[in-house]
Design an enzyme around this catalytic site. Structure first.
Site, mmCIF file in Angstrom:
data_model
loop_
_atom_site.group_PDB
_atom_site.id
_atom_site.type_symbol
_atom_site.label_atom_id
_atom_site.label_comp_id
_atom_site.label_asym_id
_atom_site.label_seq_id
_atom_site.Cartn_x
_atom_site.Cartn_y
_atom_site.Cartn_z
ATOM 1 N N ILE A 43 6.942 -11.102 -8.949
ATOM 2 C CA ILE A 43 8.251 -10.981 -8.318
ATOM 3 C C ILE A 43 8.228 -11.723 -6.989
ATOM 4 C CG2 ILE A 43 10.027 -9.356 -7.544
ATOM 5 C CD1 ILE A 43 9.307 -9.069 -10.513
ATOM 6 N N THR A 66 8.143 -11.793 -3.706
ATOM 7 C CA THR A 66 7.913 -10.943 -2.543
ATOM 8 C C THR A 66 6.797 -11.573 -1.714
ATOM 9 O OG1 THR A 66 6.203 -9.590 -3.607
ATOM 10 C CG2 THR A 66 8.497 -8.883 -3.885
ATOM 11 N N ASP A 110 3.003 6.031 7.800
ATOM 12 C CA ASP A 110 1.909 5.432 7.047
ATOM 13 C C ASP A 110 1.586 6.398 5.915
ATOM 14 O OD1 ASP A 110 -0.470 4.506 5.987
ATOM 15 O OD2 ASP A 110 -1.420 4.138 7.926
ATOM 16 N N ARG A 141 5.807 1.601 7.741
ATOM 17 C CA ARG A 141 4.881 1.701 8.869
ATOM 18 C C ARG A 141 5.468 1.043 10.111
ATOM 19 N NH1 ARG A 141 -0.912 -0.198 6.563
ATOM 20 N NH2 ARG A 141 0.415 -1.833 5.692
ATOM 21 N N TYR A 182 -7.108 -3.729 -6.552
ATOM 22 C CA TYR A 182 -5.654 -3.584 -6.652
ATOM 23 C C TYR A 182 -5.271 -3.068 -8.041
ATOM 24 C CZ TYR A 182 -0.701 -4.901 -6.654
ATOM 25 O OH TYR A 182 0.671 -4.884 -6.736
ATOM 26 N N GLY A 235 2.953 -0.540 -0.783
ATOM 27 C CA GLY A 235 1.740 -1.056 -1.413
ATOM 28 C C GLY A 235 1.174 -2.248 -0.652
ATOM 29 N N ALA A 251 7.353 2.725 -3.228
ATOM 30 C CA ALA A 251 7.229 1.269 -3.293
ATOM 31 C C ALA A 251 6.272 0.713 -2.254
ATOM 32 C CB ALA A 251 8.605 0.617 -3.121
ATOM 33 N N GLY A 284 10.640 -6.479 0.509
ATOM 34 C CA GLY A 284 10.344 -6.727 -0.893
ATOM 35 C C GLY A 284 11.135 -5.849 -1.845
#
Length: 238
Positions: A182, A184, A57, A34, A149, A86, A84, A13
């Protein structure tokens, strides 16, 4: 030696687009994910040499600490950090599971705190550096079905502004980028037509367009404590 930037969530992404753009601009990039294989695949695709992949992580304090110590030993001083990484587990608040709430908050908010703290040790010694946190327009405006979120991303705004004040005297800058819709994995369930109706510019954004804004914030020597929305005007319609 090229300027070193750690990109957390750098294997897909927005993070992957940031990694690629920075490599094109001559940065040395440490990609954190991760998924070790995904991080390595991203590094293989980067322009230039000496980029490195790390499995981490960001929600786990000991993992973050060990990873950043390894980066320091392997690559030297960290000049830049892009947070970045998330996740989203959207649902109405009444249906949200506590374990999902914790997971989202730990990754999106606590993770950025942990990685920033780890990177700052290097930046403080060098008396300079820059951090860009990736938030969301949802964190600025809110959105039904995304309470948790939204809270995690709204928390990033307060964190960013406060940290910017704490480290400004050491010539370290901290800013927040707030993307809109976006292309992603997170927006995979949103149709182009549906998204376009709510965006004044009439289309979803591309990760590469967000990456350009990240580069601007990393390299702008007199910008700190700011929130930059890259959303095609979505805020105007919310």
């Amino acid at each position: 030696m090229s300027r070193l930037c750690v990109v957390c969530g750098g294997s897909k992404g927005i993070g992957r687009a940031v990694s690629r753009l920075l490599a094109e601009k001559g940065f040395r990039v440490a990609v954190l994910s991760r998924n070790q294989d995904a991080a390595r695949a991203t590094v293989t695709s980067l322009k230039g040499v000496d980029h490195l992949a790390f499995s981490c992580d960001v929600s786990q304090e000991q993992e973050v600490q060990k990873t950043f110590e390894n980066i320091q030993k392997t690559c030297g001083n960290i000049s830049y950090l892009v947070n970045a990484a998330g996740i989203n587990k959207d649902s109405l608040l009444l249906r949200a599971r506590p374990e999902d709430m914790v997971s989202v908050l730990h990754t999106n908010l606590l993770g950025s705190m942990l990685t920033s703290r780890a990177a700052l040790r290097s930046m403080l010694r060098a008396r300079g550096g820059a951090i860009v946190n990736i938030g969301s327009v949802v964190g600025l405006k809110g959105n039904s079905g995304q309470c948790v979120y939204s809270a995690s991303k709204a928390g990033l705004e307060g964190f960013t502004r406060s940290l910017a004040k704490e480290v400004a005297s050491r010539n370290i800058r901290v800013n927040l980028l707030a993307p809109g819709f976006i292309h992603t994995d997170m927006t995979a369930g949103l149709s182009e037509e549906e998204g376009a109706r709510s965006i004044p510019l009439g289309r979803l954004g591309e990760p590469e367009e967000v990456a350009q804004a990240v580069l601007f914030l990393l390299l702008s020597p007199y910008v700190t404590g700011q929130v930059l929305a890259v959303d095609g005007g979505l805020q105007l319609a919310m």
